[in-house]
Design a protein around this motif. Structure first.
Motif, short mmCIF file in Angstrom:
data_model
loop_
_atom_site.label_atom_id
_atom_site.label_comp_id
_atom_site.label_asym_id
_atom_site.label_seq_id
_atom_site.Cartn_x
_atom_site.Cartn_y
_atom_site.Cartn_z
N LYS A 247 -7.42 4.86 -1.51
CA LYS A 247 -7.63 5.70 -0.67
C LYS A 247 -6.69 5.37 0.73
O LYS A 247 -6.42 6.55 1.47
CB LYS A 247 -9.15 5.31 0.00
N ALA A 248 -6.66 4.22 1.12
CA ALA A 248 -5.88 3.63 2.32
C ALA A 248 -6.01 4.71 3.42
O ALA A 248 -4.96 5.23 3.99
CB ALA A 248 -4.31 3.74 1.65
N GLU A 249 -7.03 4.95 3.94
CA GLU A 249 -7.28 6.09 4.83
C GLU A 249 -6.85 5.98 6.33
O GLU A 249 -6.59 6.78 6.87
CB GLU A 249 -8.86 6.71 4.78
N MET B 66 0.83 -1.16 -0.12
CA MET B 66 0.10 -0.15 -0.01
C MET B 66 0.85 1.19 0.11
O MET B 66 0.69 2.26 -0.58
CB MET B 66 -0.83 -0.01 1.15
N GLU B 67 1.98 1.22 0.60
CA GLU B 67 2.88 2.41 0.99
C GLU B 67 3.48 2.70 -0.47
O GLU B 67 3.61 3.94 -0.62
CB GLU B 67 3.84 2.27 2.12
N VAL B 68 3.89 1.66 -1.01
CA VAL B 68 4.53 1.85 -2.46
C VAL B 68 3.50 2.43 -3.20
O VAL B 68 3.74 3.34 -3.99
CB VAL B 68 5.08 0.58 -2.73
N ILE B 69 2.28 1.83 -3.47
CA ILE B 69 1.36 2.26 -4.35
C ILE B 69 1.04 3.77 -3.85
O ILE B 69 1.00 4.77 -4.85
CB ILE B 69 0.06 1.61 -4.16
N SER C 46 -3.54 -4.16 0.85
CA SER C 46 -2.35 -4.07 0.43
C SER C 46 -1.31 -3.58 1.63
O SER C 46 -0.28 -3.82 1.50
CB SER C 46 -2.27 -3.30 -0.82
N CYS C 47 -2.07 -3.05 2.62
CA CYS C 47 -1.32 -2.82 3.77
C CYS C 47 -0.65 -3.76 4.65
O CYS C 47 0.10 -3.55 5.55
CB CYS C 47 -1.98 -1.74 4.61
N GLN C 48 -1.20 -4.87 4.33
CA GLN C 48 -0.62 -6.21 5.13
C GLN C 48 0.23 -6.92 4.27
O GLN C 48 0.64 -8.36 4.67
CB GLN C 48 -1.76 -7.02 5.33
N ILE C 49 0.65 -6.63 3.13
CA ILE C 49 1.62 -7.19 2.15
C ILE C 49 3.02 -6.47 2.43
O ILE C 49 2.96 -5.43 2.01
CB ILE C 49 1.08 -7.28 0.61
N ASN D 187 9.36 -10.01 -5.84
CA ASN D 187 9.73 -9.04 -6.93
C ASN D 187 8.86 -9.42 -8.38
O ASN D 187 9.11 -10.76 -8.48
CB ASN D 187 11.20 -9.43 -7.36
N GLY D 188 8.17 -8.55 -8.85
CA GLY D 188 7.23 -8.98 -10.01
C GLY D 188 5.63 -9.17 -9.51
O GLY D 188 4.83 -9.42 -10.47
N LEU D 189 5.47 -9.23 -8.17
CA LEU D 189 4.14 -9.32 -7.63
C LEU D 189 3.02 -8.30 -8.58
O LEU D 189 3.41 -7.13 -8.76
CB LEU D 189 4.23 -9.01 -6.22
N HIS D 190 2.09 -9.07 -8.75
CA HIS D 190 1.00 -8.10 -9.76
C HIS D 190 -0.15 -8.07 -8.68
O HIS D 190 -0.78 -9.10 -8.25
CB HIS D 190 0.81 -8.79 -10.88
N LEU D 191 -0.61 -6.68 -8.36
CA LEU D 191 -1.93 -6.48 -7.71
C LEU D 191 -2.83 -5.78 -8.68
O LEU D 191 -2.35 -4.85 -9.25
CB LEU D 191 -1.64 -5.72 -6.50
N CYS D 192 -4.13 -6.01 -8.46
CA CYS D 192 -4.99 -4.99 -8.97
C CYS D 192 -6.04 -4.20 -8.05
O CYS D 192 -6.34 -4.96 -7.02
CB CYS D 192 -6.10 -5.71 -10.09
N LEU D 193 -6.04 -2.87 -8.07
CA LEU D 193 -6.77 -2.19 -7.16
C LEU D 193 -8.16 -2.83 -7.20
O LEU D 193 -8.59 -2.94 -8.25
CB LEU D 193 -6.61 -0.67 -7.32
#
Lengths: 115, 352
Positions: A44-46, A33-36, A92-95, A102-108
């Motif tokens: 939002k990551a409020e 989450m922090e990277v995004i 995503s804050c828990q990953i 390296n290469g992990l793929h996430l979709c919001l």
């Protein structure tokens, strides 16, 4: 935290809700989450990473699902406040990023949209 | 032994006069009461939550906070409790479970803030300490849900009787979903609860009561997620749910989604104050907005170098209070004093 030339690069691939693809450079120990958020992508990551809001909901690409540390019961509970939750839903804050990801793929995912 | 409450919540619907209106009773709004109080300025706070604390109360009541100066670790609840103790001598009045919806300047130059519960407060100075905005219910992203809101879809229950004899469907797995299932089933024609998984995060006692009720045929439990609403002109006829065994249709007149709260900027955007990217630009001397006598402190403001930290908000509150004093008492001399040495401040704090 600084990277040195010897550090292996960790790329985090992110697809936004609008379908844009981004390859982000992550630092080990940072939350996905922090990277995004750091790259200014729409998330939002409020609660700021406290596993308290479900507004950093993502879908993990199936190829990566079993490479992540499984969600805690706290994360599962918090996913109850997200929408259209699937088998591959995560907050995503828990990953935590590490070279093995390296290469992990996430979709919001739904619920992560900023206002 | 029960301690007296640390704050006084005012019943809604009345009119009040004060020195400073603070919109937002989070940590920064609470500390503003302290800094204003040392200068003999009286405050009223308005907050949409039913208790003080803001994000500390709603998002991380039990989570540790490590960056409050001088306090190695404390939880959101601890911080709120400590701040309420610290400001108790100043008798600030709280208007809770109310949203500030309107801010207008009166002919006499004072501001009038109006809440959605009909409370009005007049004061010469307004402080916006609204953090990320108002906590409002999360709305499920189901197509056309807006068309049913207020007629068939409700995010809170204000009048239970309105649901008597209805086919009610409740969505969610937390305390609100479980409590309302248990409270509404006696008066509903039918009551269903839909949750994405078999486990619930709500209090175990409510969950076991719910399971007993389901076992006795008093209500229905679905494991799934709503994906479609059926009906027209605001009248709900039923929903389609996605479940592990495929889609199913469930009949209902009323849908109550309980997916927690999220922060929305809300009516602050219409107060006539300049905003940028949902934040309020301020100067860094007084933390005043584009409108003189309206200040913005804490997470909602922006200035070069801004950090969204509670400690930044505390600093902003202290500087804001100096200028607020000049507005409220334009002819009075403002003396800078330390709580450690000033007898007058110590008397205000009730320690001398």
């Amino acid at each position: 935290m600084n990277t040195t030339p010897e550090d292996p690069e960790i790329i985090l691939n992110v697809t936004t809700i609008d379908g844009e693809e981004h390859a982000l450079t992550a630092l080990p120990g940072w939350r996905a989450m922090e990277v995004i958020r750091d790259y200014g992508l729409p998330i939002k990551a409020e609660c700021g990473g406290a596993c308290a809001c479900a507004t950093c909901h993502v879908y993990v690409s199936p190829a990566w699902a079993d490479k992540l540390v499984p969600p805690t019961s706290e994360e599962e509970d918090m996913l109850d406040e997200a929408f259209d939750v699937k088998e591959n839903s995560r907050l995503s804050c828990q990953i935590l990023m590490k070279p093995a990801l390296n290469g992990l793929h996430l979709c919001l995912a739904p619920g992560s949209e900023p206002d | 032994m029960t301690n007296p409450p640390l704050y006084e919540a005012m019943p809604p619907g009345s009119h009040f006069e004060t020195d400073v209106i603070i919109a937002g009773a989070g940590p920064v709004g609470l500390f503003a009461v302290f800094e204003l109080g040392l200068l003999d300025l009286k405050s009223h706070l308005v907050d949409i939550l039913d208790r003080p604390g803001g994000q500390c109360a709603e998002l991380y009541p039990e989570k540790p906070i490590y960056d409050i100066p001088g306090i190695p670790v404390l939880t959101g609840n601890d911080l709120t409790h400590n701040l309420l103790q610290q400001i108790a001598p100043f008798n600030a009045q709280f208007h809770l479970s109310q949203m500030a919806i309107d801010l207008k300047r009166r002919d006499n130059g004072k501001w009038r803030l109006t809440t959605d519960m009909g409370t009005t407060i007049d004061a010469p100075v307004v402080v916006i300490a609204a953090g990320g905005g108002s906590f409002q219910p999360k709305k499920p992203p189901i197509p056309d849900i807006d068309a049913f809101e207020g007629t068939s879809v409700f995010y809170s229950v204000r009048n239970m009787e309105g649901f008597r004899g209805k086919n009610i469907l409740i969505a969610g797995g937390g305390d609100s979903a479980l409590d309302w299932s248990l409270n509404l089933h006696p008066l509903a024609k039918s009551l269903g609860l839909v949750h994405r998984r078999p486990d619930f995060r709500a209090a175990p006692d409510s969950v076991s009561k719910m399971r007993t009720l389901v076992g006795a045929g008093g209500m229905t439990l679905h494991t799934g997620q709503i994906k479609k609403l059926h009906g027209k002109e605001g009248v709900l006829k039923g929903v389609t749910m996605k479940t592990a065994n495929g889609d199913i249709d469930v009949t209902c007149d009323i849908l109550l989604p309980f997916f927690g709260l999220t922060m929305k900027l809300g009516p602050v955007a219409d107060f006539g104050i300049a905003m940028e990217n949902n934040l309020i630009p301020v100067d860094t001397e007084k933390f005043e907005t584009s409108v003189p006598t309206i200040f913005a402190i804490g997470d909602i403001n922006h200035y070069p170098g801004k950090l969204k930290l509670i400690l930044s908000g505390f600093h902003e509150a202290a500087l804001m209070a100096q200028q607020a004093f000049r507005y409220v008492h334009p002819d009075a001399k403002l003396r800078f004093q330390y709580t450690t040495s000033s007898t007058s401040l110590q008397q205000k704090l009730g320690v001398k």
